[in-house]
Enzyme design. Structure first.
Site, short mmCIF file in Angstrom:
data_model
loop_
_atom_site.label_atom_id
_atom_site.label_comp_id
_atom_site.label_asym_id
_atom_site.label_seq_id
_atom_site.Cartn_x
_atom_site.Cartn_y
_atom_site.Cartn_z
N GLU A 252 0.88 -1.18 0.00
CA GLU A 252 0.00 0.00 0.00
C GLU A 252 0.91 1.22 0.00
OE1 GLU A 252 -3.13 -0.19 -0.31
OE2 GLU A 252 -3.52 -2.27 0.16
N CYS A 286 -2.32 9.53 2.23
CA CYS A 286 -1.99 8.85 0.97
C CYS A 286 -3.09 9.08 -0.06
CB CYS A 286 -1.75 7.36 1.21
SG CYS A 286 -3.10 6.52 2.01
#
Ligand code: NDP
Length: 509
Positions: A252, A286
């Site tokens: 991720e 993010c």
């Protein structure tokens, strides 16, 4: 001291940490005050911790879904009932306001609850159709835990992000060894302590503190999977380490999320979300909004609205500040470099500019008409800045959004539901929100993950549970097959019928 702690340690490419680096200090980035000191686990210690996890993993698996659910829900209760204390730890280590930290706890708990309650349904034994040719077989599939999962986490959402792997890995029946960012070890230790208080004799969840070398040692320690969340460059290093032992990983990584604003969008709503998505958590998200593509006809009005709202934000270290500091001091320089580059290439700052950087805080910066090849458009910023560029229409916006090596999230603002849904299909991103940003974060059933340099694999939802499991397939012969094909003494007649069946079922129409 502040300098030393603010800069992450330079990583040696060898496993484990240098013998001399025995401890790390966690700091409050608002004041640089030392919060606590934690040991740096070296390769030997990491190996010991993983070894301890093995029998705990077997015990945990033996509890079955119902047994694990009870422990996980107890753990959830322990976290939720002490949420303000946990939020305070998050706030101290990251500098984010207490309210933001509490929201992080809230979202985390939703996921933990979902994973605990849904693991049996998603991973439990199920019959699958065996098909005409194998009608004599009873076919079942179930998902078994992998064993010990190594989780490596970042600092920006030091609870929500790693728990997106930890909750699902535990619910699937694995033991977990968690290596948090060296900037936020206290959050990890807090949740592990809560677990230990419930289950003192079974190290099903353990934390190892340290630096990048500790993370590298975890990748090499023979864990059954690594769940990595962090930057793309580190993910590449982690993948190379995992390749040495063929350890699978889920990655991720970073993003450069685009927001698309169509001519018919509710501009008030879109501008609210734009400011929240771009500036919230000082842009250190993010899936934060880093690029906005706005249809020509509404560009000026939209920019004005975003600028007005962003101008009202007050970053700082007070409890009621809009957002906190750059958690990692050197991030301010990344932000400065991107602003300078955008302006040098002809972009304009409609709010703020290089002078907005007053480390450790950065005031909101809004850049417009920034060339698409500038680093502010191409690279992750991780700061409270946003680029707003003009496009002819939604199609051009989609093309611009997709012209990125990243593909984590994206958002679309339009009143036309059909157009929004069609655009979502075409966006090269793991998750798309329509008329909101970050709307998926609390929907535990939605898988999360990226495309391209944003990573691979999925956490959250049913896919997140399967990510930490392996399928076990069983075919049980219920009776002898009418055609005896699985035999060294096949009859010519059976082969003739098989050939006929093949042609009839698949060779026509
Ligand atoms: P880093 O890549 O710097 O670090 C991530 C983790 O990896 C840290 O725990 C770090 O340890 C560890 N690490 C560093 N080097 C190695 C190595 N060689 N082997 C194993 N582990 C190592 O990321 P940040 O912590 O700075 O986090 C910010 C990044 O995370 C941003 O790019 C952001 O987009 C991304 N992110 C992605 C999310 C997603 O879900 N896609 C969610 C949240 C953040 P240490 O800190 O001790 O150096």
């Amino acid at each position: 001291m502040a300098q030393q702690a603010a800069e992450k340690r330079e990583l040696t490419e060898t496993a484990g940490s240098p013998a001399g680096a025995a401890s790390i200090e966690s700091l409050d980035p608002r004041t640089d005050a030392v919060i606590a000191t934690y040991p740096v686990a070296d390769a030997n210690e990491v190996a010991r911790v993983v070894e301890r996890a093995r029998p705990a993993a077997r015990w945990w698996e033996s509890l079955g879904f119902d047994g694990r659910k009870r422990w996980l829900l107890d753990w959830k209760k322990a976290i939720a009932s002490d949420a303000q204390a946990l939020a305070a730890v998050i706030s101290r280590e990251t500098g984010k306001p207490q309210g933001d930290a509490l929201l992080e706890v809230m979202l985390t708990v939703e996921h933990l609850d979902w994973a605990a309650r849904n693991a049996a349904k998603v991973l439990g034994k199920k019959k699958v159709p065996s098909g005409l040719v194998s009608a004599n077989q009873e076919a079942t599939v179930r998902y078994q835990p992998l064993g010990v999962v190594g989780v490596i986490g970042p600092w920006n959402y030091p609870l929500y992000t790693p728990m997106g792997s930890i909750s699902y890995a535990l619910a699937a029946g694995n033991a977990v060894v968690f290596k948090p960012s060296e900037l936020t070890p206290g959050v990890a230790v807090w949740i592990a302590d809560k677990w230990q208080a419930l289950v003192p004799n079974q190290p099903v969840l353990q934390v190892i503190t340290g630096d990048g070398g500790t993370g590298a040692a975890l990748c090499r320690a023979g864990v059954d999977k690594v769940a990595f969340t962090g930057s793309t460059p580190t993910a590449k290093k982690v993948m190379a380490l995992c390749a040495e032992t063929l350890t699978p990983m889920v990655a991720e990584c970073g993003g450069k999320d685009a927001m698309l604003v169509d001519a018919d969008a509710d501009l008030e709503e879109a501008s609210n979300f734009a400011v929240f998505g771009a500036m919230g958590n000082a842009g250190q998200t993010c899936v934060g909004v880093e690029r906005i593509y706005v249809a020509d006809g509404v560009f000026d009005t939209f920019v004005q609205k975003v600028a007005e709202k962003a101008e009202r934000l007050r970053p700082g270290g007070a409890p009621d500040s809009s957002y906190g500091p750059m958690t990692m001091a050197r991030q301010s320089e990344v932000v400065r470099e991107q602003i300078d580059d955008a302006l040098a290439r002809g972009g304009r700052a409609v709010l703020g500019g290089p002078e907005s950087i007053r480390a450790p805080f950065v005031e909101p910066v809004i850049l417009v008409d920034v060339p698409e090849d500038s680093i502010a458009v191409r690279e992750e910023t991780f700061g409270p800045t946003v680029v707003i560029n003009r496009v002819a229409d939604l199609d051009e916006g989609i093309a611009a959004a997709n012209a990125s090596k990243y593909g984590l999230g994206a958002s679309i603002f339009t009143r036309d539901r059909k157009r929004a849904v069609a655009a979502a299909e075409r966006l090269r991103a793991g998750v798309v929100t329509i008329n909101s940003v970050l709307g998926f974060a609390g929907v535990a059933a939605l898988p999360f993950g990226g495309v391209g340099e944003s990573g691979f694999g999925r956490i959250h939802g049913a896919d997140g549970l399967r990510e930490f499991s392996r399928a076990k397939s069983v075919a049980r012969q219920k009776y002898r097959a009418p055609l005896n094909l699985l035999s060294m003494e096949r009859k010519a007649r059976d082969m003739k019928i098989a050939a006929w069946l093949l042609k009839t079922r698949h060779g026509r129409g």
